[in-house]
Design a protein around this motif. Structure first.
Motif, PDB file in Angstrom:
ATOM      1  N   GLU B 236       0.839  -1.211   0.000  1.00  0.00           N
ATOM      2  CA  GLU B 236       0.000   0.000   0.000  1.00  0.00           C
ATOM      3  C   GLU B 236       0.866   1.249   0.000  1.00  0.00           C
ATOM      4  O   GLU B 236       0.574   2.222  -0.703  1.00  0.00           O
ATOM      5  CB  GLU B 236      -0.922   0.002   1.223  1.00  0.00           C
ATOM      6  CG  GLU B 236      -2.029  -1.024   1.113  1.00  0.00           C
ATOM      7  CD  GLU B 236      -2.994  -0.954   2.286  1.00  0.00           C
ATOM      8  OE1 GLU B 236      -3.058  -1.937   3.047  1.00  0.00           O
ATOM      9  OE2 GLU B 236      -3.664   0.076   2.429  1.00  0.00           O
ATOM     10  N   ALA B 237       1.948   1.236   0.792  1.00  0.00           N
ATOM     11  CA  ALA B 237       2.854   2.392   0.834  1.00  0.00           C
ATOM     12  C   ALA B 237       3.450   2.634  -0.548  1.00  0.00           C
ATOM     13  O   ALA B 237       3.518   3.781  -1.006  1.00  0.00           O
ATOM     14  CB  ALA B 237       3.964   2.154   1.856  1.00  0.00           C
ATOM     15  N   ALA B 238       3.860   1.557  -1.236  1.00  0.00           N
ATOM     16  CA  ALA B 238       4.433   1.698  -2.582  1.00  0.00           C
ATOM     17  C   ALA B 238       3.399   2.248  -3.552  1.00  0.00           C
ATOM     18  O   ALA B 238       3.707   3.092  -4.403  1.00  0.00           O
ATOM     19  CB  ALA B 238       4.952   0.351  -3.082  1.00  0.00           C
ATOM     20  N   ALA B 239       2.159   1.783  -3.411  1.00  0.00           N
ATOM     21  CA  ALA B 239       1.083   2.245  -4.302  1.00  0.00           C
ATOM     22  C   ALA B 239       0.779   3.728  -4.058  1.00  0.00           C
ATOM     23  O   ALA B 239       0.597   4.498  -5.009  1.00  0.00           O
ATOM     24  CB  ALA B 239      -0.172   1.405  -4.100  1.00  0.00           C
ATOM     25  N   TRP B 240       0.762   4.148  -2.776  1.00  0.00           N
ATOM     26  CA  TRP B 240       0.529   5.578  -2.473  1.00  0.00           C
ATOM     27  C   TRP B 240       1.624   6.420  -3.112  1.00  0.00           C
ATOM     28  O   TRP B 240       1.365   7.451  -3.713  1.00  0.00           O
ATOM     29  CB  TRP B 240       0.581   5.827  -0.961  1.00  0.00           C
ATOM     30  CG  TRP B 240      -0.551   5.284  -0.178  1.00  0.00           C
ATOM     31  CD1 TRP B 240      -1.719   4.755  -0.653  1.00  0.00           C
ATOM     32  CD2 TRP B 240      -0.633   5.214   1.245  1.00  0.00           C
ATOM     33  NE1 TRP B 240      -2.505   4.353   0.406  1.00  0.00           N
ATOM     34  CE2 TRP B 240      -1.870   4.634   1.567  1.00  0.00           C
ATOM     35  CE3 TRP B 240       0.236   5.604   2.291  1.00  0.00           C
ATOM     36  CZ2 TRP B 240      -2.270   4.411   2.888  1.00  0.00           C
ATOM     37  CZ3 TRP B 240      -0.158   5.388   3.603  1.00  0.00           C
ATOM     38  CH2 TRP B 240      -1.406   4.789   3.882  1.00  0.00           C
ATOM     39  N   TYR B 241       2.867   5.959  -2.951  1.00  0.00           N
ATOM     40  CA  TYR B 241       4.005   6.700  -3.491  1.00  0.00           C
ATOM     41  C   TYR B 241       3.882   6.784  -5.016  1.00  0.00           C
ATOM     42  O   TYR B 241       4.142   7.829  -5.613  1.00  0.00           O
ATOM     43  CB  TYR B 241       5.319   6.002  -3.106  1.00  0.00           C
ATOM     44  CG  TYR B 241       6.546   6.837  -3.305  1.00  0.00           C
ATOM     45  CD1 TYR B 241       7.363   6.674  -4.421  1.00  0.00           C
ATOM     46  CD2 TYR B 241       6.892   7.812  -2.370  1.00  0.00           C
ATOM     47  CE1 TYR B 241       8.490   7.466  -4.595  1.00  0.00           C
ATOM     48  CE2 TYR B 241       8.015   8.604  -2.543  1.00  0.00           C
ATOM     49  CZ  TYR B 241       8.821   8.416  -3.648  1.00  0.00           C
ATOM     50  OH  TYR B 241       9.932   9.200  -3.811  1.00  0.00           O
ATOM     51  N   TRP B 242       3.480   5.688  -5.626  1.00  0.00           N
ATOM     52  CA  TRP B 242       3.344   5.662  -7.083  1.00  0.00           C
ATOM     53  C   TRP B 242       2.265   6.627  -7.556  1.00  0.00           C
ATOM     54  O   TRP B 242       2.453   7.346  -8.552  1.00  0.00           O
ATOM     55  CB  TRP B 242       3.053   4.238  -7.556  1.00  0.00           C
ATOM     56  CG  TRP B 242       3.224   4.110  -9.022  1.00  0.00           C
ATOM     57  CD1 TRP B 242       2.237   3.936  -9.953  1.00  0.00           C
ATOM     58  CD2 TRP B 242       4.452   4.193  -9.753  1.00  0.00           C
ATOM     59  NE1 TRP B 242       2.782   3.916 -11.206  1.00  0.00           N
ATOM     60  CE2 TRP B 242       4.126   4.062 -11.131  1.00  0.00           C
ATOM     61  CE3 TRP B 242       5.785   4.379  -9.380  1.00  0.00           C
ATOM     62  CZ2 TRP B 242       5.098   4.104 -12.113  1.00  0.00           C
ATOM     63  CZ3 TRP B 242       6.749   4.416 -10.371  1.00  0.00           C
ATOM     64  CH2 TRP B 242       6.404   4.271 -11.713  1.00  0.00           C
ATOM     65  N   HIS B 243       1.131   6.686  -6.859  1.00  0.00           N
ATOM     66  CA  HIS B 243       0.065   7.622  -7.236  1.00  0.00           C
ATOM     67  C   HIS B 243       0.551   9.059  -7.073  1.00  0.00           C
ATOM     68  O   HIS B 243       0.237   9.922  -7.907  1.00  0.00           O
ATOM     69  CB  HIS B 243      -1.182   7.404  -6.366  1.00  0.00           C
ATOM     70  CG  HIS B 243      -1.918   6.149  -6.706  1.00  0.00           C
ATOM     71  ND1 HIS B 243      -2.375   5.878  -7.981  1.00  0.00           N
ATOM     72  CD2 HIS B 243      -2.302   5.107  -5.940  1.00  0.00           C
ATOM     73  CE1 HIS B 243      -2.995   4.712  -7.984  1.00  0.00           C
ATOM     74  NE2 HIS B 243      -2.971   4.230  -6.761  1.00  0.00           N
ATOM     75  N   PHE B 244       1.349   9.361  -6.030  1.00  0.00           N
ATOM     76  CA  PHE B 244       1.931  10.674  -5.810  1.00  0.00           C
ATOM     77  C   PHE B 244       2.808  11.053  -7.009  1.00  0.00           C
ATOM     78  O   PHE B 244       2.706  12.158  -7.548  1.00  0.00           O
ATOM     79  CB  PHE B 244       2.725  10.660  -4.499  1.00  0.00           C
ATOM     80  CG  PHE B 244       3.849  11.653  -4.439  1.00  0.00           C
ATOM     81  CD1 PHE B 244       5.170  11.236  -4.500  1.00  0.00           C
ATOM     82  CD2 PHE B 244       3.602  13.014  -4.338  1.00  0.00           C
ATOM     83  CE1 PHE B 244       6.207  12.136  -4.454  1.00  0.00           C
ATOM     84  CE2 PHE B 244       4.643  13.927  -4.281  1.00  0.00           C
ATOM     85  CZ  PHE B 244       5.949  13.485  -4.348  1.00  0.00           C
ATOM     86  N   VAL B 245       3.656  10.118  -7.452  1.00  0.00           N
ATOM     87  CA  VAL B 245       4.540  10.355  -8.600  1.00  0.00           C
ATOM     88  C   VAL B 245       3.709  10.666  -9.846  1.00  0.00           C
ATOM     89  O   VAL B 245       4.044  11.569 -10.628  1.00  0.00           O
ATOM     90  CB  VAL B 245       5.441   9.117  -8.812  1.00  0.00           C
ATOM     91  CG1 VAL B 245       5.970   9.023 -10.221  1.00  0.00           C
ATOM     92  CG2 VAL B 245       6.599   9.125  -7.833  1.00  0.00           C
ATOM     93  N   ASP B 246       2.609   9.936 -10.010  1.00  0.00           N
ATOM     94  CA  ASP B 246       1.715  10.139 -11.147  1.00  0.00           C
ATOM     95  C   ASP B 246       1.107  11.541 -11.104  1.00  0.00           C
ATOM     96  O   ASP B 246       1.097  12.268 -12.106  1.00  0.00           O
ATOM     97  CB  ASP B 246       0.617   9.066 -11.080  1.00  0.00           C
ATOM     98  CG  ASP B 246      -0.206   8.989 -12.353  1.00  0.00           C
ATOM     99  OD1 ASP B 246      -1.152   8.194 -12.395  1.00  0.00           O
ATOM    100  OD2 ASP B 246       0.100   9.743 -13.310  1.00  0.00           O
ATOM    101  N   VAL B 247       0.625  11.955  -9.933  1.00  0.00           N
ATOM    102  CA  VAL B 247      -0.011  13.272  -9.785  1.00  0.00           C
ATOM    103  C   VAL B 247       0.985  14.396 -10.054  1.00  0.00           C
ATOM    104  O   VAL B 247       0.664  15.377 -10.736  1.00  0.00           O
ATOM    105  CB  VAL B 247      -0.648  13.420  -8.384  1.00  0.00           C
ATOM    106  CG1 VAL B 247      -1.069  14.847  -8.119  1.00  0.00           C
ATOM    107  CG2 VAL B 247      -1.831  12.481  -8.257  1.00  0.00           C
ATOM    108  N   VAL B 248       2.230  14.240  -9.548  1.00  0.00           N
ATOM    109  CA  VAL B 248       3.262  15.257  -9.800  1.00  0.00           C
ATOM    110  C   VAL B 248       3.484  15.400 -11.301  1.00  0.00           C
ATOM    111  O   VAL B 248       3.593  16.520 -11.813  1.00  0.00           O
ATOM    112  CB  VAL B 248       4.590  14.912  -9.085  1.00  0.00           C
ATOM    113  CG1 VAL B 248       5.715  15.818  -9.553  1.00  0.00           C
ATOM    114  CG2 VAL B 248       4.431  15.030  -7.578  1.00  0.00           C
ATOM    115  N   TRP B 249       3.528  14.267 -12.010  1.00  0.00           N
ATOM    116  CA  TRP B 249       3.707  14.333 -13.466  1.00  0.00           C
ATOM    117  C   TRP B 249       2.573  15.110 -14.121  1.00  0.00           C
ATOM    118  O   TRP B 249       2.811  15.931 -15.014  1.00  0.00           O
ATOM    119  CB  TRP B 249       3.789  12.941 -14.084  1.00  0.00           C
ATOM    120  CG  TRP B 249       3.766  13.024 -15.580  1.00  0.00           C
ATOM    121  CD1 TRP B 249       2.696  12.783 -16.392  1.00  0.00           C
ATOM    122  CD2 TRP B 249       4.821  13.466 -16.436  1.00  0.00           C
ATOM    123  NE1 TRP B 249       3.018  13.038 -17.701  1.00  0.00           N
ATOM    124  CE2 TRP B 249       4.314  13.462 -17.764  1.00  0.00           C
ATOM    125  CE3 TRP B 249       6.140  13.875 -16.222  1.00  0.00           C
ATOM    126  CZ2 TRP B 249       5.099  13.829 -18.861  1.00  0.00           C
ATOM    127  CZ3 TRP B 249       6.913  14.244 -17.309  1.00  0.00           C
ATOM    128  CH2 TRP B 249       6.394  14.211 -18.613  1.00  0.00           C
TER     129      TRP B 249
END
Lengths: 117, 261
Positions: B236-249
């Protein structure tokens, strides 16, 4: 929708007509008996009993590892697995101490004034 | 045998905070030594020490949680708070770079020609590779959600496949972005346009690499049966981080690539 007790399964099923529902049940008051046990064509097997099941990408070693890491040997978690852990720890600590000394020396030398041209 | 009368985790003494701090010292001093004396030994030593620290620290956390059972519900709650606070700090980190971009681009100075993009800069076409990159990251957001649902439903094969797909999409983004960097008609030295573009997208790319690595570790753990359908906070932590990276993009794409072109 009417309901009757099925003659085959012994369980409650639907009947399309009032007569169908009544005639199969009879008009005598009966205490509903236990439905007979369902028998499948092939009895279901527990997964661990089947030797031929292909485990998708490896078997589960977690219970084994849980036993290793829960041994009451007083070792801290970073040394719990024995020799490999100790070697890696010693290498890391060696680099830490050596690196600190090298760093302090490099910074001392870097702080010495250079002769002006 | 001693037992604790509470649900919290009293961690064993660990050498990794010290080795991590020394790694930071060696990397920063090493950077200075590299700049002034052309020697990369100290900095490289610091990097190796950092990698060793990260490997052993996170390995120990996996041992404490998955093998020793220390990650009870209150402990997991703390880990969740921790990850959320960390991601929030990263949001503020990127906010700074967006501030710099908008500061320069909303009121372009006469030195730039009074316009944005500045005179002489040919920006990248936002509807070519950058749009593909947007599609790739959005798709990876879908596949990581699919992976999460697969884990929650106990679908081992699907979880492994969707997680692998997510990582491949992340690697594809990185490869595409690397070629864009190589082919770009402007560099980081091309005034404030170059600085804001490459620093903002560069740090984003670094976070994509970090996120992909985190997901790859989760894939290894999923293959090794570490995750259960009820308890898989690492994922879940990895998925949250991945969604954050997506939003920044998405913010980068809209601000720098699209509006800024």
């Amino acid at each position: 929708m009417y309901y009757k007790v099925s003659g085959v399964t012994g369980k409650l099923t639907g009947a399309t007509s009032f007569f169908g529902a009544v005639m199969s049940a009879g008009l005598k008051a009966t205490v509903p008996s236990q439905a007979p046990a369902m028998i499948f064509a092939v009895p279901t097997k527990v997964v661990s009993e089947t030797g031929s099941v292909a485990h998708y990408m490896g078997i589960n070693k977690v219970p084994e590892l849980q036993k290793i890491f829960q041994k009451t040997d007083g070792a801290p978690v970073h040394l719990k697995r024995g020799v490999m852990d100790k070697m890696l720890y010693r290498t890391t600590m060696g680099l830490t101490i050596g690196g600190t000394l090298y760093c302090l020396m490099a910074l001392y030398i870097a702080a010495q004034p250079r002769k002006p041209q | 045998m001693a037992h604790q009368a509470h649900a919290y985790h009293m961690v064993d003494p660990s050498p990794w905070p010290l080795t991590g701090a020394i790694a930071a010292l060696l990397m920063t001093s090493g950077l200075a030594i590299w700049f002034h004396f052309h020697s990369t030994v100290l900095m490289t030593l610091g990097l190796i020490l950092l990698l060793l620290t990260m490997y052993q620290w996170w390995r120990d956390i996996i041992r404490e949680g998955t093998f020793q059972g220390h990650h009870t519900p209150p402990v997991q709650k703390g880990l969740r708070y921790g990850m959320i606070l960390f991601i929030t700090s990263e949001v503020f980190f990127f906010l700074g770079f967006f501030w710099a971009f908008y500061h320069s681009s909303l009121a372009p100075t006469p030195e730039l020609g009074g316009c944005w993009p500045p005179t002489g800069i040919t920006p990248l076409d936002p509807f070519e590779v950058p749009l593909l990159n947007t599609a790739v990251l959005l798709a990876s957001g879908v596949t990581v959600t699919w992976a999460h649902h697969s884990i929650m439903e106990g679908e081992r094969k699907q979880a492994i496949q969707s997680l692998t797909l997510t990582i491949l999409l992340g690697l594809y983004f990185t490869a595409l972005q690397a070629t864009e960097y190589y082919e770009a008609p402007f560099t980081i030295a091309d005034g404030v346009y170059g600085s804001t573009f490459f620093v903002a997208t560069g740090f984003h790319g670094l976070h994509v690499i970090i996120g992909s690595t985190f997901l790859a570790v989760c894939l290894l753990r999923q293959v090794q049966y570490h995750f259960t359908s009820e308890h898989h906070f690492g994922f879940e932590a990895a998925a949250w981080y991945w969604h954050f990276v997506d939003v920044v993009w998405l913010f980068l794409y809209v601000s720098i690539y699209w509006w800024g072109s």
